[in-house]
Structure formats: C-alpha cells, structure tokens
Design an enzyme around this catalytic site. Sequence first.
Site: not given
Ligand code: NDP
Length: 249
Positions: A144, A158
Amino acid sequence: MGDKVLLVTGGSRGIGAATALLAATQGYRVCISYREARAAADAVVAQIKQAGGQATALPCDVANEADVVALFEGVERAFGRLDALVNNAGVLELQARVEQMTAARLQRIFATNVTGSFICAREAIRRMSTRHGGQGGAIVNLSSVAARLGAPGEYVDYAASKAAIDTFTLGLAREVAAEGIRVNAVRPGVIYTEIHATGGEPGRVERVKDSVPMQRGGQPEEVAQSILWLLSPQASYVTGALLDVTGGR
Ligand code: NDP
C-alpha cells in the site's frame, strides 16, 4: 496463457475480485479464496464461468496456517497445478491513534497481512520453485502507499504491516530469483473498495482524493491491470519491484 492457474487470496470483492475477473479474461484458471463472504465469492466464480472461464472459490482464513495448507491442497485438487499467487487478502481496523491500539489489534493486523502473506508464499514456493521440482511462477503481494506515508491518525499499524510486505517482497524476490519465481508488489493509493468502511469511514476516498495529483480515487480494475502485468511474461525481467498505483500520490 493456456492452462495456467492463478490463486487470488481474498477474491470475494474489491481488488481481489477485479484481479480474478481480469485474469480469467486472459485465460487463467482462477481460484479465489474468501474468509466469510461465500456468496460474494461464488458470484465472482459464476461471473467467470458465464464468460466461459474456469474458476473455483475456497474458504480460507489466511491468518490460520492449517487453513492455508488446506487451501493450496484444494487448488491442486481442483486444477492440478499452480503458476501464480496474488497475496491480496488484507485487513485494517477502525481508525485510531497509536496510543489507543491494543496488542490484540496489532496481532490481528499482522497475522492476516504479514503472516498470511508469508505462509501463502511458502506454500506457493514449495510448488512452483525449480528447487522443488516445480516449473517456476510469479507472486504479486498487495502492499500500500501507506507503507510510504505511514497513515498517521488512521492506522499506523496497517501501514507498518504493509512496509513489512515491501521488505518481504524485496527479500523473497532475491531468494527465489534463480528458481524461476518472480516476486513483486503493487502499492495502491486510495481505491474505491469496501476496505475503507471497515476502517469506519466509507467515504474516505472522496475525502482524500483531492490530495491525489490525478485528483481522483482509483478503481479496483486499474490495480488489477498492474497485477496482471506483473504476473505476465511481459514482465519477465521484473522482480523485487514495488509498483505504485496511486495516481501520483
Ligand atoms: P476489501 O476489504 O474490499 O476486500 C478484502 C478481501 O480480503 C475480502 O475478499 C476478504 O474476504 C478478504 N480477507 C480479509 N481478511 C482475510 C483473511 N484473514 N483470510 C482470507 N481472506 C481475507 O479490500 P481491498 O480490495 O480494498 O484490498 C485488497 C488488498 O489491497 C488488501 O491487501 C489491502 O490492504 C490492499 N490495499 C487496498 C487499498 C484500497 O484503497 N482499497 C489501498 C492499498 C492497499 P471476506 O470478505 O470473505 O472476509
């Protein structure tokens, strides 16, 4: 692309879902994992299948080592091989200052974002590395822009977990470079997904977008394009790279 198999952790929504959908259009067979959102994950799989692709969804809490081992065994059962991993699953918690943070919170953040990514990479390397009889492959980790900016007043925990992902990417890339595996990271800026709601501010992208040089938030599909490029043969000489996808932030 042929019969290549991609695993995207946390593919039920957001950047993970966009990556799975784009990968399928490029010919990958795709496995997405989800923690809780089974219906949403199944909907992503259905969308891929409707378009003629192959996909499956498997449950896995990446913070749970036994779950991760079972996930990779499940991918093998479903598709018989593994060529690429996107370590996408990631969490943040309610915005807070450091003096408000508990050890339990820090452990939750690091267990999913850092330990989960390490253990998923371990399982992928055991299958893809030429050292273990594999045919090579590619890994993309989700870092990120917070790793650079620190997320003061919001979630320094985070941000620090994502800085760990940057160093993990640099070290692992060099460790397995001679074994046919490339390892890179993307560092998204503010992207329109539900993650901001989990931090307690669903409208966060709208609030901060004016501080982005491009004056807008990013779409999950724009991050997915960068991930798929890093996985592709077009990036054949790229490893250990941290690719900012931030609109200039
Ligand atoms: P979302 O919160 O929209 O989605 C997160 C996903 O991760 C969901 O599918 C969730 O599944 C899954 N998840 C969460 N915890 C676990 C776990 N312990 N085991 C397995 N699956 C898990 O996040 P984003 O799409 O926004 O983010 C995706 C990645 O990108 C992350 O690593 C985030 O830190 C990174 N990121 C995002 C940014 C943004 O602005 N959106 C900016 C920078 C980085 P479920 O719903 O089934 O729990």
